[in-house]
Design a protein around this motif. Structure first.
Motif, PDB file in Angstrom:
ATOM      1  N   ASP A  76       0.857  -1.177   0.000  1.00 25.93           N
ATOM      2  CA  ASP A  76       0.000   0.000   0.000  1.00 25.93           C
ATOM      3  C   ASP A  76       0.900   1.236   0.000  1.00 25.93           C
ATOM      4  N   ALA A  77       0.264   2.394  -0.122  1.00 26.17           N
ATOM      5  CA  ALA A  77       1.017   3.643  -0.169  1.00 26.17           C
ATOM      6  C   ALA A  77       1.843   3.823   1.100  1.00 26.17           C
ATOM      7  N   VAL A  78       3.076   4.298   0.949  1.00 23.70           N
ATOM      8  CA  VAL A  78       4.000   4.476   2.069  1.00 23.70           C
ATOM      9  C   VAL A  78       4.066   5.967   2.399  1.00 23.70           C
ATOM     10  N   ARG A  79       3.363   6.359   3.456  1.00 25.67           N
ATOM     11  CA  ARG A  79       3.360   7.764   3.865  1.00 25.67           C
ATOM     12  C   ARG A  79       3.961   7.954   5.254  1.00 25.67           C
ATOM     13  N   ALA A  80       3.710   7.015   6.160  1.00 32.52           N
ATOM     14  CA  ALA A  80       4.187   7.141   7.540  1.00 32.52           C
ATOM     15  C   ALA A  80       5.671   6.781   7.604  1.00 32.52           C
ATOM     16  N   LEU A  81       6.513   7.763   7.913  1.00 29.58           N
ATOM     17  CA  LEU A  81       7.960   7.581   8.011  1.00 29.58           C
ATOM     18  C   LEU A  81       8.464   8.268   9.270  1.00 29.58           C
ATOM     19  N   ALA A  82       9.411   7.630   9.971  1.00 31.23           N
ATOM     20  CA  ALA A  82       9.975   8.229  11.188  1.00 31.23           C
ATOM     21  C   ALA A  82      11.373   7.692  11.415  1.00 31.23           C
ATOM     22  N   TRP A  83      12.351   8.605  11.544  1.00 34.46           N
ATOM     23  CA  TRP A  83      13.731   8.238  11.861  1.00 34.46           C
ATOM     24  C   TRP A  83      13.896   8.171  13.369  1.00 34.46           C
ATOM     25  N   CYS A  84      14.591   7.138  13.833  1.00 33.90           N
ATOM     26  CA  CYS A  84      14.783   6.921  15.265  1.00 33.90           C
ATOM     27  C   CYS A  84      15.759   7.951  15.829  1.00 33.90           C
ATOM     28  N   PRO A  85      15.441   8.596  16.953  1.00 39.39           N
ATOM     29  CA  PRO A  85      16.343   9.603  17.517  1.00 39.39           C
ATOM     30  C   PRO A  85      17.540   9.028  18.260  1.00 39.39           C
ATOM     31  N   PHE A  86      17.514   7.751  18.661  1.00 34.10           N
ATOM     32  CA  PHE A  86      18.623   7.183  19.417  1.00 34.10           C
ATOM     33  C   PHE A  86      19.392   6.117  18.650  1.00 34.10           C
ATOM     34  N   GLN A  87      18.925   5.717  17.465  1.00 30.93           N
ATOM     35  CA  GLN A  87      19.675   4.855  16.559  1.00 30.93           C
ATOM     36  C   GLN A  87      19.506   5.438  15.164  1.00 30.93           C
ATOM     37  N   HIS A  88      20.459   6.242  14.755  1.00 28.28           N
ATOM     38  CA  HIS A  88      20.258   7.140  13.631  1.00 28.28           C
ATOM     39  C   HIS A  88      20.142   6.442  12.281  1.00 28.28           C
ATOM     40  N   ASN A  89      20.469   5.175  12.200  1.00 26.06           N
ATOM     41  CA  ASN A  89      20.286   4.442  10.946  1.00 26.06           C
ATOM     42  C   ASN A  89      19.043   3.573  10.962  1.00 26.06           C
ATOM     43  N   LEU A  90      18.182   3.798  11.928  1.00 24.21           N
ATOM     44  CA  LEU A  90      16.950   3.022  12.059  1.00 24.21           C
ATOM     45  C   LEU A  90      15.768   3.844  11.561  1.00 24.21           C
TER      46      LEU A  90
END
Length: 458
Positions: free
Chosen positions: A315-329
């Motif tokens: 399905d469409a990919v809209r929800a995105l969030a970068w982790c603040p304590f593991q920066h490559n997550l």
């Protein structure tokens, strides 16, 4: 006869007779610890017990042979672990100086304690919104991004053709702009890092930059051939995603702002997020694709310069969030046809975990104070769900919206979350804890919203 290598040799009587005898005073001396101590006692203050328990539970299935996908995935999972979890028990950054163990310990790197683990005291999570406001004319479209909270503590929300600013510092609300019907409605809003300037995406394909302190438009950015539904700032760099499937990189500090164009999506770009380091850009589209772009490897106007192209969504990919304590997550969520949250290693493109939520995922937010992830959902409960990382155990479910929760925004202190739903309500939650007792750090409730722009209904 030659003896085999490593075979024991019986000492002679003369050899035994030459050995020194250990006297009783010497034995007493050996049993007494030295002044600096002769024991190494494990220090578990930096151990993440949630992560350890998760790994132990994974390995407790006796006799299960790991699949090829698990072999490929596990090394990638280790890359996104905290540096504090990768510290060796005994490791020296330089040649020992010979000044004793105490000097070595004093020079060891300190463990980052800004993110508390499960050992911290459990908090009470309110199950109801602390404030509910009416948000008329909020466009019910899961491809748009109509809400954002600035670092200067001002919440912006687009309602139809207008954008309103709710200042939580002064408890006032004002109208920033209203566009004509031929260029509206507003399709996206995003604050610049300075908390003063805001980018406004329009259905007419234009992007406007406004100064919120004086309610004045500074410039208009062009380049798209369809509505601009996603925006993301990175210092003076603004990424814009449009219905024309392109991503344009603008540098607003120069006159000719259009410096790059990323082309990899086949349909509308509905999600954009720069990583906290500013080196990677995640983009999601209506074509069910997730791309990760690297700032250093992308040249101007070159097609398919993405670092990773991921097509594991339905399905469409809209929800995105970068982790603040593991920066490559990176966390991503999809709609009703997928109903899952996926965690990615942005360096390798490997999927680290998949969580079935049993409902469409509309938005994601990481907690800055705990290892937690908040998701908002649609059918059938229209709830907010709090997950504990890395076990991804469900911690709480918050209900109140009567239709899908389209947008999430986090206050600058990281404690309050504003959710905007298709039921045309705006709700405030203390889901991430309580702010400090200092009045200067508290987020005031936006009493000024109680006017003709946003009507207080509860």
């Amino acid at each position: 006869m030659k003896k085999a290598f490593g075979s024991p040799q019986t000492p002679s009587i003369s050899t035994l007779s030459r050995r020194p005898k250990i006297t009783r005073p010497l034995r007493k001396q050996l049993a007494t610890p030295t002044q600096n101590g002769d024991r190494f006692i494990a220090n578990r203050s930096s151990v993440d017990f949630d992560w350890a328990r998760y790994l132990v539970n994974k390995s407790n299935i006796i006799g299960k042979k790991p699949s090829k996908e698990e072999y490929d995935r596990e090394p990638a999972a280790s890359l996104v672990m905290d540096s504090s979890k990768m510290l060796r028990t005994l490791s020296f950054s330089r040649k020992p100086s010979g000044q004793g163990l105490q000097s070595i310990y004093s020079e060891a790197p300190s463990v980052d304690t800004t993110v508390r683990t499960s050992r911290s005291q459990s908090r009470n999570i309110p199950q109801h919104a602390v404030r509910t406001l009416d948000a008329p004319d909020l466009v019910d479209d899961n491809h748009l991004n109509l809400q954002d909270w600035s670092d200067s503590n001002i919440l912006s929300i687009a309602l139809g053709n207008a954008v309103y600013l709710c200042d939580a510092n002064t408890s006032t609300t004002s109208e920033l702009l209203t566009v004509d019907n031929d260029v509206g409605p507003v399709s996206s809003v995003n604050w610049a890092p300075d908390g003063k300037h805001i980018a406004i995406g329009l259905t007419s394909s234009a992007v406007q930059i406004w100064d919120s302190t004086c309610n004045r438009q500074l410039r208009s950015l062009k380049g798209h051939h369809g509505r601009v539904g996603s925006l993301s700032w990175n210092d003076t760099i603004l990424a814009t995603g449009g219905r024309d499937s392109s991503i344009i990189i603008h540098d607003v500090s120069i006159r000719n702002s259009n410096v790059k164009t990323y082309r990899g999506h086949e349909q509308e770009v509905c999600g954009l997020k720069w990583s906290l380091s500013g080196q990677q850009l995640a983009s999601g589209g209506s074509d069910n694709l997730l791309h990760i772009w690297d700032k250093s490897m992308s040249s101007s106007n070159v097609r398919n310069q993405y670092l990773h192209r991921i097509d594991e969504h339905f399905d469409a990919v809209r929800a995105l969030a970068w982790c603040p304590f593991q920066h490559n997550l990176l966390a991503s969520g999809r709609g009703l046809a997928d109903q899952s949250i996926k965690l990615w290693n942005s360096l390798t493109g490997a999927c680290l975990n998949t969580i079935d939520t049993n409902s469409s995922v509309c938005a994601l937010l990481w907690n800055r104070h705990e290892r937690e992830l908040l998701s908002s959902h649609g059918y059938s409960e229209n709830q907010l769900t709090l997950w504990k990382y890395p076990s991804m155990a469900k911690t709480a479910e918050l209900t109140g919206h009567t239709s899908r929760v389209l947008h999430l925004a986090q206050s600058p202190d990281g404690y309050t979350v504003a959710s905007a739903g298709a039921d045309e309500t705006l709700r405030f939650w203390q889901v991430f804890g309580n702010p400090d007792t200092s009045e200067s750090t508290k987020t005031k409730e936006p009493e000024g919203i109680l006017n003709s722009y946003l009507m207080h209904i509860r």
